[in-house]
Design an enzyme around this catalytic site. Structure first.
Site, PDB file in Angstrom:
ATOM      1  N   TYR A 281      -0.703  -0.501   9.793  1.00 23.90           N
ATOM      2  CA  TYR A 281      -1.162  -0.873   8.439  1.00 23.90           C
ATOM      3  C   TYR A 281       0.142  -0.412   7.761  1.00 23.90           C
ATOM      4  CZ  TYR A 281      -3.480  -1.290   4.198  1.00 23.90           C
ATOM      5  OH  TYR A 281      -4.251  -1.372   2.873  1.00 23.90           O
TER       6      TYR A 281
ATOM      7  N   SER B 292       0.752  -1.272  -0.104  1.00 23.33           N
ATOM      8  CA  SER B 292      -0.176   0.177  -0.048  1.00 23.33           C
ATOM      9  C   SER B 292       0.957   1.157  -0.112  1.00 23.33           C
ATOM     10  CB  SER B 292      -0.815   0.050   1.131  1.00 23.33           C
ATOM     11  OG  SER B 292      -1.660   1.309   1.431  1.00 23.33           O
TER      12      SER B 292
ATOM     13  N   LYS C 198       2.313  -2.983   5.843  1.00 23.78           N
ATOM     14  CA  LYS C 198       2.542  -2.917   4.190  1.00 23.78           C
ATOM     15  C   LYS C 198       3.927  -2.759   3.626  1.00 23.78           C
ATOM     16  CE  LYS C 198      -1.640  -3.889   3.080  1.00 23.78           C
ATOM     17  NZ  LYS C 198      -2.113  -5.340   2.670  1.00 23.78           N
TER      18      LYS C 198
END
Length: 299
Positions: A160, A147, A164
């Site tokens: 997150y 991401s 990622k």
């Protein structure tokens, strides 16, 4: 339409909706037989069952797995079921994920661990479950879902983003280790309107970010002519590539004022003229020893 994946067997995790569903359908459109994995997806009324039925209505083949990607034994069983059904596994799309967004100051460590466990260890578990089979058949295609939150950062997504970016590092090394066995490993960084982005992006932007606009990029990463070690960005029908680069930097040496000289040289150190994309982490050692006049030590 040319079917680039005719009779290949693909596993897609988190495929009950959103990007996973779009990936599963696009893989099937290109001829792949698809394992539709989604947590609890083996229930008769599950979203994964509906995706599998949709694939069958389109003339494709699909089976459903409801295992949790954080459970390695369940992922081994999922891969065994695919092999029992179709004899092999050619493609793994590590798509399953969760969000627990908060600023780092307010984030509970349990929420940090949960995101790492699903995104990172989930991908590790699934990859480990297919790795030896892919090595033995001298063919494999693995896609990690990274991401821009990991590549470039995003407020409120420390967990997150860390997960990622970890997947990029995993991809880099597995691509090197898998190369001689015909295994190619890539990352896909999607921009898409899914359950995970609801409430994050404005409505007018979400309208242009259909998950189906990302999935053609996935097909390019899993075909016979797929690249390896590519970070492909995709969204709204647009595709880009991200690179982890290394600048030429500056040699400072061991002077007593080395720290001060580094501090004063930061602009020159980060000057991107002549930067390159290293083939492996070893290139940092080679570059630095070469500038120190010790190149012969790393022949």
């Amino acid at each position: 339409m040319k079917k680039h994946l005719q009779d290949r067997v693909a596993v897609v995790t988190g495929a009950g909706g959103g990007l996973g569903r779009a990936h599963a359908l696009e893989l099937a459109r290109h001829g792949a037989r698809v394992v539709v994995n989604d947590l609890g997806g083996d229930r008769p009324d599950s979203a994964a069952m509906r995706v599998a039925e949709e694939i069958r209505r389109l003339g494709g083949e699909a089976i459903v797995d409801g295992g949790d990607v954080t459970d390695f034994a369940r992922m081994e069983a999922m891969v065994a079921a695919a092999v029992d059904e179709w004899g092999r596994v050619d493609v793994l799309v590590n798509n399953a994920g969760i969000l627990r967004d908060k600023s780092f100051a307010k984030m509970a460590l349990d929420d940090f661990r949960a995101v790492l466990d699903v995104h990172v260890m989930g991908a590790v578990n699934c990859t480990k479950a297919v790795w030896e089979r892919m090595r033995a058949q001298n063919h494999g295609r693995i896609v990690m879902t990274t991401s821009s939150s990991g590549l470039y950062g995003n407020f409120g997504q420390a967990n997150y983003g860390a997960a990622k970016m970890a997947l990029v590092g995993l991809m880099q090394t597995l691509a090197l280790e898998g190369a001689r066995h015909g295994i190619r490993v890539n990352c896909l960084a999607p921009s898409a309107a899914t359950g995970m982005t609801a409430g994050v992006l404005p409505g007018e932007a979400l309208a242009g970010l259909a998950p189906e606009k990302v999935s053609p990029g996935l097909i390019a990463l899993v075909g016979d002519d797929a690249p390896t070690r590519m970070v492909l960005l995709a969204g709204a029908g647009s595709f880009e590539c991200a690179h982890v680069t290394m600048t030429q930097g500056v040699f400072i040496g061991e002077a007593g004022d080395a720290a001060e000289r580094v501090r004063r040289s930061l602009d020159a150190i980060r000057d991107r003229a002549g930067e390159r994309v290293p083939e492996s982490g070893w290139e940092q050692y080679q570059l630095e020893l070469s500038k120190a006049g010790l190149a012969s030590e790393v022949a």
